[in-house]
Design a protein around this motif. Structure first.
Motif, PDB file in Angstrom:
ATOM      1  N   GLU A   1       8.282  -7.263  -3.368  1.00 50.90           N
ATOM      2  CA  GLU A   1       9.163  -7.245  -4.531  1.00 50.90           C
ATOM      3  C   GLU A   1       9.555  -5.836  -4.973  1.00 50.90           C
ATOM      4  O   GLU A   1      10.616  -5.622  -5.537  1.00 50.90           O
ATOM      5  CB  GLU A   1       8.485  -7.959  -5.716  1.00 50.90           C
ATOM      6  N   LYS A   2       8.661  -4.875  -4.732  1.00 56.26           N
ATOM      7  CA  LYS A   2       8.878  -3.519  -5.246  1.00 56.26           C
ATOM      8  C   LYS A   2       8.674  -2.491  -4.136  1.00 56.26           C
ATOM      9  O   LYS A   2       8.063  -2.784  -3.105  1.00 56.26           O
ATOM     10  CB  LYS A   2       7.869  -3.204  -6.359  1.00 56.26           C
ATOM     11  N   ASP A   3       9.126  -1.288  -4.386  1.00 52.39           N
ATOM     12  CA  ASP A   3       8.914  -0.164  -3.483  1.00 52.39           C
ATOM     13  C   ASP A   3       7.428   0.194  -3.457  1.00 52.39           C
ATOM     14  O   ASP A   3       6.705  -0.050  -4.425  1.00 52.39           O
ATOM     15  CB  ASP A   3       9.747   1.023  -3.979  1.00 52.39           C
ATOM     16  N   PHE A   4       6.984   0.799  -2.370  1.00 51.50           N
ATOM     17  CA  PHE A   4       5.582   1.181  -2.218  1.00 51.50           C
ATOM     18  C   PHE A   4       5.076   1.971  -3.421  1.00 51.50           C
ATOM     19  O   PHE A   4       3.979   1.732  -3.922  1.00 51.50           O
ATOM     20  CB  PHE A   4       5.401   1.998  -0.931  1.00 51.50           C
ATOM     21  N   HIS A   5       5.887   2.929  -3.915  1.00 56.53           N
ATOM     22  CA  HIS A   5       5.456   3.780  -5.040  1.00 56.53           C
ATOM     23  C   HIS A   5       5.385   3.028  -6.363  1.00 56.53           C
ATOM     24  O   HIS A   5       4.706   3.475  -7.283  1.00 56.53           O
ATOM     25  CB  HIS A   5       6.390   4.981  -5.186  1.00 56.53           C
ATOM     26  N   GLN A   6       6.074   1.914  -6.462  1.00 55.81           N
ATOM     27  CA  GLN A   6       6.064   1.150  -7.709  1.00 55.81           C
ATOM     28  C   GLN A   6       4.869   0.216  -7.815  1.00 55.81           C
ATOM     29  O   GLN A   6       4.602  -0.326  -8.880  1.00 55.81           O
ATOM     30  CB  GLN A   6       7.361   0.343  -7.841  1.00 55.81           C
ATOM     31  N   VAL A   7       4.178   0.023  -6.719  1.00 54.50           N
ATOM     32  CA  VAL A   7       2.988  -0.833  -6.714  1.00 54.50           C
ATOM     33  C   VAL A   7       1.772   0.060  -6.912  1.00 54.50           C
ATOM     34  O   VAL A   7       1.649   1.105  -6.286  1.00 54.50           O
ATOM     35  CB  VAL A   7       2.872  -1.609  -5.377  1.00 54.50           C
TER      36      VAL A   7
ATOM     37  N   PHE B   1      12.237 -12.980  14.327  1.00 49.14           N
ATOM     38  CA  PHE B   1      11.202 -12.554  13.385  1.00 49.14           C
ATOM     39  C   PHE B   1      11.777 -11.564  12.381  1.00 49.14           C
ATOM     40  O   PHE B   1      11.575 -11.683  11.183  1.00 49.14           O
ATOM     41  CB  PHE B   1      10.017 -11.921  14.133  1.00 49.14           C
ATOM     42  N   GLY B   2      12.508 -10.566  12.889  1.00 47.54           N
ATOM     43  CA  GLY B   2      13.057  -9.530  12.013  1.00 47.54           C
ATOM     44  C   GLY B   2      14.016 -10.059  10.976  1.00 47.54           C
ATOM     45  O   GLY B   2      13.992  -9.634   9.823  1.00 47.54           O
ATOM     46  N   LEU B   3      14.867 -11.016  11.362  1.00 44.69           N
ATOM     47  CA  LEU B   3      15.865 -11.537  10.420  1.00 44.69           C
ATOM     48  C   LEU B   3      15.304 -12.621   9.504  1.00 44.69           C
ATOM     49  O   LEU B   3      15.797 -12.798   8.394  1.00 44.69           O
ATOM     50  CB  LEU B   3      17.087 -12.050  11.186  1.00 44.69           C
ATOM     51  N   ASN B   4      14.285 -13.330   9.952  1.00 43.43           N
ATOM     52  CA  ASN B   4      13.675 -14.357   9.100  1.00 43.43           C
ATOM     53  C   ASN B   4      12.608 -13.782   8.175  1.00 43.43           C
ATOM     54  O   ASN B   4      12.180 -14.446   7.237  1.00 43.43           O
ATOM     55  CB  ASN B   4      13.079 -15.482   9.938  1.00 43.43           C
ATOM     56  N   HIS B   5      12.166 -12.566   8.449  1.00 43.45           N
ATOM     57  CA  HIS B   5      11.142 -11.902   7.636  1.00 43.45           C
ATOM     58  C   HIS B   5      11.611 -10.475   7.334  1.00 43.45           C
ATOM     59  O   HIS B   5      10.940  -9.498   7.671  1.00 43.45           O
ATOM     60  CB  HIS B   5       9.801 -11.885   8.373  1.00 43.45           C
ATOM     61  N   GLN B   6      12.755 -10.359   6.706  1.00 41.99           N
ATOM     62  CA  GLN B   6      13.395  -9.056   6.533  1.00 41.99           C
ATOM     63  C   GLN B   6      12.569  -8.077   5.710  1.00 41.99           C
ATOM     64  O   GLN B   6      12.463  -6.901   6.065  1.00 41.99           O
ATOM     65  CB  GLN B   6      14.791  -9.242   5.931  1.00 41.99           C
ATOM     66  N   SER B   7      11.987  -8.529   4.641  1.00 41.39           N
ATOM     67  CA  SER B   7      11.177  -7.626   3.811  1.00 41.39           C
ATOM     68  C   SER B   7       9.945  -7.149   4.568  1.00 41.39           C
ATOM     69  O   SER B   7       9.594  -5.968   4.520  1.00 41.39           O
ATOM     70  CB  SER B   7      10.751  -8.322   2.524  1.00 41.39           C
TER      71      SER B   7
END
Length: 194
Positions: free
Chosen positions: A26-32, A98-104
């Motif tokens: 949901e958030k950028d690495f730095h926001q977690v 895999f890449g398009l079905n699990h984009q995040s």
């Protein structure tokens, strides 16, 4: 306000990973932060350190799981029915799928650059790439140059990167993906003179 759970009140690695996975998607690495993860788990942030030394280690546990999922998908193709040429086609197609079905998740695996996690995530990416390279080599009748296998990987990655966020699911780009895979296989067969 309810009291926070202590580490001994059944806080598990799996619970932490599940919450952290959600936040990293949901958030950028730095926001977690470890505090935000602990807050959503209703425990002290110190309790998280019982299971993970830091946020980078927790992030690594998550992406390592994603790489494991991708590797298993590719292994299913290799050990499944069919001729090697068909399997190679399916390996490439599964990678794109895999890449398009699990984009995040794909973004976290291959596209996030952060000094805190680069060495750890790069290690997981390198192991996954080695598995990919071994798989491709095992499915071709003649030895391929390492550079050709890497070029095939980059071509697949480029396809996913290009369609990422333009499509929601693999099926929306499936025809283009099949054409792209055929192009890559033709290029490999030409360079290896298969």
């Amino acid at each position: 306000m309810s009291p926070r759970k202590s580490a001994s009140q059944e806080l598990t690695k799996e619970m932490i990973i599940k919450e952290a996975r959600f936040q990293f998607l949901e958030k950028d690495f730095h926001q977690v932060s470890m505090r935000s993860i602990a807050k959503n788990l209703d425990c002290s942030h110190g309790a998280l350190y019982y299971h993970f030394n830091n946020k980078a280690e927790l992030f690594y546990a998550i992406i390592e799981d994603y790489f494991s999922t991708l590797n298993k998908l590719l292994e299913e193709v290799v050990h499944g029915p069919g001729e090697n040429h068909e399997k190679l086609h399916d390996v490439f197609l599964r990678f794109i799928q895999f890449g398009l079905n699990h984009q995040s998740q794909y973004e976290l695996m291959f596209m996030i650059r952060n000094t805190e996690v680069d060495s750890l995530s790069q290690e997981a990416a390198n192991l996954s790439y080695q598995k990919f390279a071994q798989t491709v080599q095992s499915l071709t009748p003649k030895d391929l140059k390492v550079s050709n296998i890497y070029s095939a990987f980059i071509a697949l990655h480029g396809f996913v990167a290009h369609y990422r966020k333009y499509v929601n699911r693999f099926e929306e780009a499936e025809e283009a993906a099949k054409l792209h895979v055929e192009f890559i296989i033709h290029a490999l067969s030409t360079t290896a003179q298969l």
